[in-house]
Scaffold this active site. Structure first.
Site, short mmCIF file in Angstrom:
data_model
loop_
_atom_site.label_atom_id
_atom_site.label_comp_id
_atom_site.label_asym_id
_atom_site.label_seq_id
_atom_site.Cartn_x
_atom_site.Cartn_y
_atom_site.Cartn_z
N HIS A 1 -32.84 4.12 -9.49
CA HIS A 1 -33.75 5.38 -10.00
C HIS A 1 -33.61 6.08 -11.60
O HIS A 1 -32.58 5.06 -11.73
CB HIS A 1 -33.03 6.71 -9.24
CG HIS A 1 -32.16 7.10 -8.47
ND1 HIS A 1 -30.77 5.81 -8.49
CD2 HIS A 1 -31.42 7.91 -9.90
CE1 HIS A 1 -29.73 6.05 -8.28
NE2 HIS A 1 -29.33 7.52 -9.23
N GLU B 1 -25.71 10.31 -16.66
CA GLU B 1 -24.99 10.33 -15.29
C GLU B 1 -23.77 9.90 -15.75
O GLU B 1 -23.38 8.67 -16.00
CB GLU B 1 -26.09 9.68 -14.25
CG GLU B 1 -24.57 9.14 -12.63
CD GLU B 1 -25.73 8.35 -11.60
OE1 GLU B 1 -26.79 8.97 -11.94
OE2 GLU B 1 -25.44 7.79 -11.59
N HIS C 1 -31.30 3.12 -12.94
CA HIS C 1 -29.93 1.98 -12.88
C HIS C 1 -30.19 2.10 -11.17
O HIS C 1 -30.73 2.62 -10.36
CB HIS C 1 -28.65 2.72 -13.12
CG HIS C 1 -28.60 4.05 -13.06
ND1 HIS C 1 -28.87 5.04 -13.55
CD2 HIS C 1 -28.13 5.15 -11.58
CE1 HIS C 1 -28.99 6.43 -13.72
NE2 HIS C 1 -28.20 6.78 -12.21
N HIS D 1 -10.21 24.37 -25.46
CA HIS D 1 -10.89 23.63 -25.84
C HIS D 1 -12.35 24.15 -27.15
O HIS D 1 -12.83 24.95 -26.53
CB HIS D 1 -12.00 22.82 -25.17
CG HIS D 1 -11.01 22.13 -23.86
ND1 HIS D 1 -10.31 21.00 -24.23
CD2 HIS D 1 -11.08 22.73 -22.52
CE1 HIS D 1 -9.62 20.98 -22.73
NE2 HIS D 1 -9.31 22.03 -21.96
N GLU E 1 -15.07 23.03 -20.12
CA GLU E 1 -14.26 22.18 -19.00
C GLU E 1 -14.68 22.62 -17.29
O GLU E 1 -15.08 23.29 -17.11
CB GLU E 1 -12.83 22.42 -19.17
CG GLU E 1 -11.64 21.87 -18.23
CD GLU E 1 -10.78 21.97 -18.12
OE1 GLU E 1 -10.08 22.22 -17.42
OE2 GLU E 1 -10.06 22.47 -19.29
N HIS F 1 -6.44 28.91 -21.22
CA HIS F 1 -5.96 28.44 -20.20
C HIS F 1 -4.77 27.61 -20.32
O HIS F 1 -4.37 26.99 -20.88
CB HIS F 1 -7.30 28.11 -19.13
CG HIS F 1 -7.32 26.46 -19.86
ND1 HIS F 1 -8.48 26.99 -20.51
CD2 HIS F 1 -7.56 25.60 -19.20
CE1 HIS F 1 -8.50 25.12 -21.41
NE2 HIS F 1 -8.11 24.42 -20.25
N GLU G 1 -10.29 16.36 -16.67
CA GLU G 1 -10.32 17.62 -16.87
C GLU G 1 -11.71 17.19 -17.54
O GLU G 1 -11.60 15.34 -17.98
CB GLU G 1 -9.22 18.36 -18.53
CG GLU G 1 -8.63 18.65 -17.75
CD GLU G 1 -7.33 18.72 -19.40
OE1 GLU G 1 -7.90 18.67 -19.66
OE2 GLU G 1 -6.58 19.71 -18.73
#
Length: 453
Positions: free
Chosen positions: A157, A163, A202, A339, A344, A383, A397
């Site tokens: 697919h 990904e 893949h 960040h 995140e 945070h 994270e």
């Protein structure tokens, strides 16, 4: 109380001095008051515009080791529940049921347990996902959790997005061919990563290194991603005339008599050998590996735990996703930070935690997390992650970026002129001098109470 009495004394003294001198000479009175306060303390006089921050205790009130009856009560605030109550959920969310008094407003739902995501069951495995439908705040990334029995195949697919994957258990064999015809095959083990750029085809297959097969976490840098929208080999061919297929591959139409009439998605297969080799390609293999042995990276040790990072500086092909794998010992915490340019997406692997998210404009909300839970913190929101249990906390994270970045609150203040910090926070010179000029990252030791609750 001592600070309060000092401020009252200063106000009275200032008033008496101002009353005894001519108008226009108030500056001399101010100088006298400043001299008085400096001689009694090295802290700057408190601002009269706001009260001091509360000293009310704001620990979590119970955790997985306690038998406390969870109720929406904190000190004199709140009252017990008289109606129906989901005791199990309330035990897992002490800071939602009885929030710290420092919480104010809401930031949106920043917690989603994968256990609440609908399972899609297939012969050979299962899949479940989280996207903006489950967690509207998570606009930049979506997550998929997939399990394959030994030998089972997630069919050939591709996606319109990149990904990225982290193997949770067992080992997974990946195959791929890029747009230049360069191919790649690798076996990815527990704690290791893979990454496929957008549009690169893949497959994923569980080896039999473990009789249980494999399970992994997939991240896609788009909060609207839906795994049902994956472009599948069998689905495409099932919706293409066989005459066209035969013409495309330059063979007889009868050769295609037994192709599937619908998508396979996940299906049983023969376990591949770990040393599987791809066919020889005239273009060779991909120049940058699509997998990374993250499990073999030595973590950096800090006073309260460890951290190791994988981004495009180490896993070169991973240009859209970066990760930090963090451990936090009991009583310690991932330091207060933010960040600067990345959202995140968090995933909790072991232990229990609480996270307070600061969104500015006096908005802050605290959430509690258990293994299998997802967290999400928008770009720039302050945070921390605190271990609330008696065992090591371990979590990921994950960021939609090529290079990991964070800003440490403690380091920021340590590297800012002390007089400026002092005027903001009314801290002593001695306290400011102890601030760490390097990032603490995961902090423990002084100030940590491992006995509560």
């Amino acid at each position: 109380m001592k600070k309060f009495l000092s401020s009252v004394l200063c106000a009275v003294l200032y008033g008496s001095l101002a009353a005894s001198i001519p108008i226009g000479d108030v500056s001399s009175a101010s100088a006298s008051v400043a001299e008085y306060t400096t001689s009694t303390s090295d802290a700057v006089a408190p601002s009269p515009t706001v009260p001091y921050a509360s000293d009310d205790p704001n620990y979590w009130l119970w955790n997985e080791t306690t038998t406390t009856n969870p109720q929406p009560e904190r000190g004199p605030l709140g009252a017990n529940i008289l109606g129906p109550q989901n005791i199990h959920d309330d035990r897992q969310n002490p800071d939602i049921l009885a929030p710290p008094t420092t919480d104010q407003g809401t930031v949106g739902n920043a917690k989603w347990p994968f256990s609440l995501s609908k399972m899609q069951l297939n012969t050979g495995g299962w899949v479940r996902q989280q996207n903006v439908q489950q967690m509207p705040i998570a606009t930049a990334m979506a997550g998929v959790n997939m399990r394959l029995e030994a030998g089972a195949i997630r069919e050939l697919h591709w996606h319109q997005t990149a990904e990225w994957a982290y193997v949770l258990s067992g080992s997974t064999q990946i195959t791929s061919v890029d747009q230049l015809g360069r191919n790649y095959v690798a076996t990815v083990n527990k704690g290791d990563l893979w990454y496929f750029p957008p549009g690169i085809p893949h497959s994923l297959q569980a080896t039999d290194d473990s009789t249980e097969g494999t399970e992994f976490l997939l991240i896609f840098p788009d909060g609207n991603f839906n795994d049902d929208d994956t472009l599948l080999l069998t689905d495409w061919l099932a919706h293409t005339p066989k005459e066209v297929i035969a013409k495309n591959f330059q063979n007889d139409i009868s050769d295609w008599d037994e192709i599937p009439g619908a998508q396979l998605y996940i299906f049983p297969g023969v376990p591949p050998p770990d040393n599987q080799q791809p066919p020889t390609s005239p273009a060779g293999e991909v120049p940058e590996p699509f997998s990374y042995a993250f499990s073999k990276v030595k973590p950096t040790q800090y006073t309260g735990g460890t951290v190791k990072i994988a981004d495009s500086t180490t896993f070169n092909v991973s240009t859209q996703i970066a990760v930090a794998e963090v451990t936090v010992e009991p009583g310690a915490m991932r330091e207060m930070h933010w960040h600067p340019t990345e959202n995140e997406w968090g995933f909790f692997l072991e232990g229990t935690a609480r996270v307070t998210i600061f969104a500015g404009t006096a908005i802050a909300q605290t959430f509690d997390y258990q293994p299998g839970d997802i967290s999400y913190i928008p770009t720039g929101y302050g945070h921390y992650v605190e271990n609330t249990g008696k065992t090591t906390l371990k979590f990921l994270e994950i960021f939609n970026t090529d290079v990991f970045q964070d800003v440490s609150l403690a380091q920021w203040l340590a590297l800012t002129p002390p007089a400026l910090v002092k005027q903001h926070l009314q801290l002593s010179d001695q306290t400011i001098a102890k601030f760490n000029r390097t990032k603490g990252v995961v902090v423990g030791g002084v100030g940590v109470d491992t006995s509560y609750p």
